[in-house]
Design a protein around this motif. Structure first.
Motif, short mmCIF file in Angstrom:
data_model
loop_
_atom_site.label_atom_id
_atom_site.label_comp_id
_atom_site.label_asym_id
_atom_site.label_seq_id
_atom_site.Cartn_x
_atom_site.Cartn_y
_atom_site.Cartn_z
N LEU A 174 -14.90 0.16 -13.21
CA LEU A 174 -14.23 1.16 -14.06
C LEU A 174 -13.50 0.48 -15.21
N SER A 175 -12.73 -0.57 -14.91
CA SER A 175 -11.99 -1.25 -15.98
C SER A 175 -12.93 -2.11 -16.83
N GLY A 205 -16.75 -12.49 -14.47
CA GLY A 205 -17.21 -11.68 -15.60
C GLY A 205 -16.62 -10.28 -15.65
N GLY A 206 -16.16 -9.77 -14.50
CA GLY A 206 -15.60 -8.41 -14.48
C GLY A 206 -14.18 -8.38 -15.01
N PHE A 207 -13.74 -7.17 -15.37
CA PHE A 207 -12.38 -6.98 -15.85
C PHE A 207 -11.56 -6.26 -14.79
N GLY A 208 -10.31 -6.70 -14.62
CA GLY A 208 -9.38 -5.99 -13.76
C GLY A 208 -8.72 -4.87 -14.55
N GLY A 209 -8.04 -3.97 -13.82
CA GLY A 209 -7.35 -2.87 -14.49
C GLY A 209 -6.09 -3.32 -15.18
N HIS A 210 -5.68 -4.55 -14.93
CA HIS A 210 -4.50 -5.13 -15.55
C HIS A 210 -4.56 -6.61 -15.25
N ILE A 211 -3.71 -7.39 -15.89
CA ILE A 211 -3.68 -8.83 -15.60
C ILE A 211 -3.39 -9.00 -14.11
N ASP A 212 -4.10 -9.93 -13.47
CA ASP A 212 -3.90 -10.22 -12.05
C ASP A 212 -4.46 -9.16 -11.11
N HIS A 213 -5.16 -8.18 -11.62
CA HIS A 213 -5.80 -7.21 -10.72
C HIS A 213 -7.27 -7.58 -10.56
N ASP A 214 -7.80 -7.31 -9.37
CA ASP A 214 -9.20 -7.65 -9.13
C ASP A 214 -10.12 -6.89 -10.08
N LEU A 254 3.39 2.19 -11.54
CA LEU A 254 2.56 2.66 -10.44
C LEU A 254 1.14 2.96 -10.91
N THR A 255 0.95 3.02 -12.20
CA THR A 255 -0.41 3.23 -12.71
C THR A 255 -0.93 1.95 -13.37
N GLU A 256 -0.33 0.81 -13.03
CA GLU A 256 -0.72 -0.41 -13.76
C GLU A 256 -2.18 -0.79 -13.52
N HIS A 257 -2.73 -0.40 -12.37
CA HIS A 257 -4.14 -0.70 -12.12
C HIS A 257 -5.06 0.09 -13.04
N LEU A 258 -4.48 1.07 -13.76
CA LEU A 258 -5.29 1.88 -14.69
C LEU A 258 -5.00 1.52 -16.14
N ILE A 269 0.83 -1.21 0.00
CA ILE A 269 0.00 0.00 0.00
C ILE A 269 0.87 1.26 0.00
N GLU A 270 1.93 1.24 0.80
CA GLU A 270 2.78 2.43 0.85
C GLU A 270 3.50 2.65 -0.47
N LEU A 271 3.68 1.56 -1.22
CA LEU A 271 4.31 1.65 -2.54
C LEU A 271 3.29 2.12 -3.59
N ILE A 272 2.09 1.59 -3.51
CA ILE A 272 1.08 1.86 -4.55
C ILE A 272 -0.31 1.90 -3.93
N PRO A 273 -0.64 3.06 -3.31
CA PRO A 273 -1.87 3.14 -2.51
C PRO A 273 -3.16 3.01 -3.30
N SER A 274 -3.10 3.16 -4.61
CA SER A 274 -4.36 3.06 -5.36
C SER A 274 -4.67 1.65 -5.85
N HIS A 275 -3.84 0.69 -5.43
CA HIS A 275 -4.05 -0.71 -5.82
C HIS A 275 -5.13 -1.29 -4.93
N PHE A 276 -6.39 -1.29 -5.40
CA PHE A 276 -7.48 -1.57 -4.45
C PHE A 276 -7.54 -3.00 -3.94
#
Lengths: 357, 331
Positions: B96-97, B83-92, B41-45, A68-75
């Motif tokens: 939004l995604s 059925g949902g999509f994650g913001g990247h591979i291996d993301h919940d 750091l923006t991989e979830h997007l 989280i401290e590295l990447i806080p927007s990773h839900f």
């Protein structure tokens, strides 16, 4: 010695020796390949391993903090942490202290504020299990959230406990708002706190709080919105006495900053909500025309246009149509020409008013 | 062939030019920055980023500038069993995604690559008792997520799914309407132009725009334009290129986009272009990013800027795509 140990990355410590990190799966033909920093990629590898195994342990909890401290927007990691806190029966007050620090670092993270709400929701539930009315799900929104308890039904000592919790949350949010008085997340959470604990004495304090913020910055639209939220939701809704007081409050701010959109919108909003006509502030607006700074405020003229238009319709008065037209022209040509198309449209609307012959 | 804007605006001759080719190159280069930590750091997007980039390219008239096959293959990997999509591979998975993935696949006409029914299952599972939608399975609620859900179901032609209660959704959105005519993220939340867009968009798709006082809200939205031509999101906040989209598309849905000063806004957007790298920033002089690039370009398209493909104000996708899938024009 201890400091030296802290410099060692977690994955080189003995308690992590048995975990095999799972590398990023980019597939055979990666659109997004793998050349990112070592620390980040290793940490995420361990995180994936923990997640996949759904391990419920102290080290997993520690790791969620590192991620989280590295990447806080990773839900995903927040959700995992919330599960861990529950499973491991952790002290939630300690969690609140850490969140406080995180909010200072990342005041605009959706996830952090939501985490705070989840944790405080859990604390609220655990206070007096027999009196809570909500289910285990997270109450979703400020106004729609069913209050956790009926405040008046609580014993005196219970009331004190709730008041202390609400007070500390409101103080925590006020700290965040000191850095950014318009932080949307902070305000949303603040509304949730106010509503979640029912109709307690904090609503009175909140009215004073908005006044304090508006003393510092009369243009803080978030504070005006909060004031509206308080007078229409607290104390059982807007009374006639509230309307009178709030009209005076807004007028006095308008006199100081006549070109400030917020108090104008607030003033007309309160009148409408209280079933008063905008024509009741006619004298006030006309009075402003003789004040040197105010006579160039688009909002003075816009409100007068509204007032004369209402009068024209109600009294079928050609004179009022004329006055309204003058205001529309003033706005389109002099004081608000960037919106001339809007004001010209308003002018054409006036022609449709049926006036007495 | 993509339909260009039919009615074009006369652009002020002294305004900067649109650096179309540079923007195409800027977006193409985004995926080559993997050595930057910032990229990760923006991989979830990432899926959202692909939507922003590919949509901008379509509006710029370069629909083939990214490798479509690779994108589709990647998106398929981002879909989860639920059925949902994650913001990247291996993301919940997240709503939004999920919307972004569906938008890209429909734009490329490749919905066949995924299991549509499962997407609908996922979205239906996110509806709350009060009619709102959560963003994911852990409950954060926001009017943004309502729009994502309704938009996505509409694109998939699945709004008639029996598990949904759309009247409750309408009621909830109406409860988010404020005394200034705008909308916030939850009932009582401050009006904000981006929240206005998602609420007006939801009501437009659901045929419930009569709940909006279009004149009052149209004025509030027009008030967002500042002297330099740019638009802000709330009173007394700074102008920002992305509000060109949130404000303008909302005005467009309300049939009132002509209330603001278009030439001044066009100039403001064009001045926020980065003449060296391509891309558009939040305001002149700042660093560009793909988010502000797509909303700047989509704003220019809505303003009738010549040479751009027409964009749909509700779905923020090329208008010809919305026409191709047969969505009735409600705006």
């Amino acid at each position: 010695m201890a400091e030296q140990k802290d410099d060692v990355p977690f994955y080189q410590k003995p308690e992590w020796a048995d975990v095999v990190p799972i590398p990023q799966d980019d597939g055979p033909n990666p659109l997004v390949p793998i050349a990112y920093t070592q620390e980040y990629s290793t940490t995420m590898g361990y995180f994936r391993a923990m997640c996949r195994a759904q391990e419920k342990s102290e080290r997993a909890l520690d790791l969620t903090k590192i991620v989280i401290e590295l990447i806080p927007s990773h839900f995903t990691v927040w959700y995992y942490r919330q599960q861990l806190l529950k499973e491991l029966n952790k002290d939630l007050k300690t969690e609140l202290e850490w969140i406080e620090w995180m909010v200072e670092e990342h005041p605009k993270s959706y996830q952090i504020w939501h985490h705070r709400q989840v944790i405080v929701g859990r604390i609220a539930q655990s206070l007096f299990p027999s009196t809570t009315t909500t289910s285990s799900s997270t109450p979703s929104t400020a106004q729609s959230a069913e209050a956790a308890f009926v405040f008046d039904d609580l014993s005196e000592s219970q009331k004190t406990t709730v008041q202390d919790l609400v007070k500390s949350e409101l103080e925590f949010i006020a700290e965040a708002l000191k850095d950014d008085t318009k932080n949307y997340h902070a305000w949303s959470y603040r509304q949730w706190v106010l509503a979640h604990f029912g109709q307690g004495p904090w609503w009175t304090g909140e009215l004073a709080y908005t006044e304090e913020l508006l003393e510092k910055d009369m243009r803080n639209n978030s504070a005006w919105n909060q004031r509206y939220f308080v007078v229409t939701n607290g104390f059982g809704g807007l009374t006639e006495e509230d309307v009178q007081r709030e009209v005076q409050f807004a007028k006095s701010r308008i006199e100081k900053t006549p070109s400030n959109e917020s108090p104008w919108v607030y003033l007309t909003g309160i009148l409408r909500k209280g079933n008063h006509s905008v024509t009741e502030i006619k004298e006030f607006c006309e009075g402003l025309l003789s004040v040197p700074r105010a006579n160039f405020s688009p909002f003075v003229h816009a409100t007068l246009l509204d007032i004369y238009e209402v009068e024209a319709k109600e009294q079928r008065s050609a004179a009022s149509v004329e006055k309204a037209k003058e205001e529309a022209i003033m706005l389109a040509e002099k004081v608000d020409s960037i919106r001339s198309k809007y004001w010209n449209w308003r002018k054409t609307q006036l022609l449709k008013i049926d006036v007495a012959a | 062939m993509s339909a260009l804007n039919e009615e074009t605006t006369v652009v002020d001759a002294s305004a900067p030019e649109l650096l179309l080719d540079q923007h195409v190159k800027y977006i193409q280069a985004l995926d080559t920055k993997k050595n930057d930590l910032e990229y990760w750091l923006t991989e979830h997007l990432r899926v959202n980023g692909l939507y922003w980039g590919s949509t901008a390219l379509h509006i710029l008239g370069h629909p083939d500038a990214l490798d479509q096959e690779q994108i589709v293959e990647y998106l398929v990997k981002c879909q989860h069993d639920n059925g949902g999509f994650g913001g990247h591979i291996d993301h919940d998975p997240h709503i939004l995604s999920t919307l972004s993935a569906v938008q890209i696949l429909i734009t490329y006409d490749r919905l066949d690559a995924i299991q549509v029914d499962k997407v609908v299952d996922y979205i239906a599972s996110l509806q709350n008792e009060d009619g709102s939608f959560s963003g994911d399975s852990w409950g954060e609620t926001d009017t943004r997520f309502i729009f994502c859900a309704i938009n996505c179901l509409s694109l998939l032609k699945k709004l008639d799914d029996k598990r949904l209660d759309l009247q409750k959704t309408i009621d909830y959105v109406v409860r988010c309407r404020n005394f200034d005519g705008g909308f916030g993220s939850s009932p009582g939340g401050e009006s904000h132009a981006a929240q206005v867009y998602v609420c007006v968009g939801t009501l437009t798709i659901l045929g419930a725009l009569h709940h909006v006082d279009a004149d009052q809200l149209g004025w509030w939205l027009s008030e967002r334009q500042l002297k330099n031509g740019g638009l802000n999101g709330r009173p007394e906040k700074l102008e920002d290129v992305c509000y060109s989209w949130w404000v303008l598309s909302s005005l467009s849905m309300l049939n009132r986009s002509h209330w603001i000063d278009a030439p001044k806004l066009i100039r403001f957007i064009l001045e926020a272009q980065d003449t060296e790298t391509g891309g558009i920033a939040d305001r002149p002089g700042n660093m560009p990013d793909v988010f502000h690039t797509v909303f700047g370009i989509a704003g220019l398209s809505l303003l009738g800027y010549p040479g751009l493909v027409a964009v749909d104000p509700v779905y923020c996708m090329p208008r010809h795509v919305i026409q191709r899938i047969g969505l009735v024009e409600k705006h």
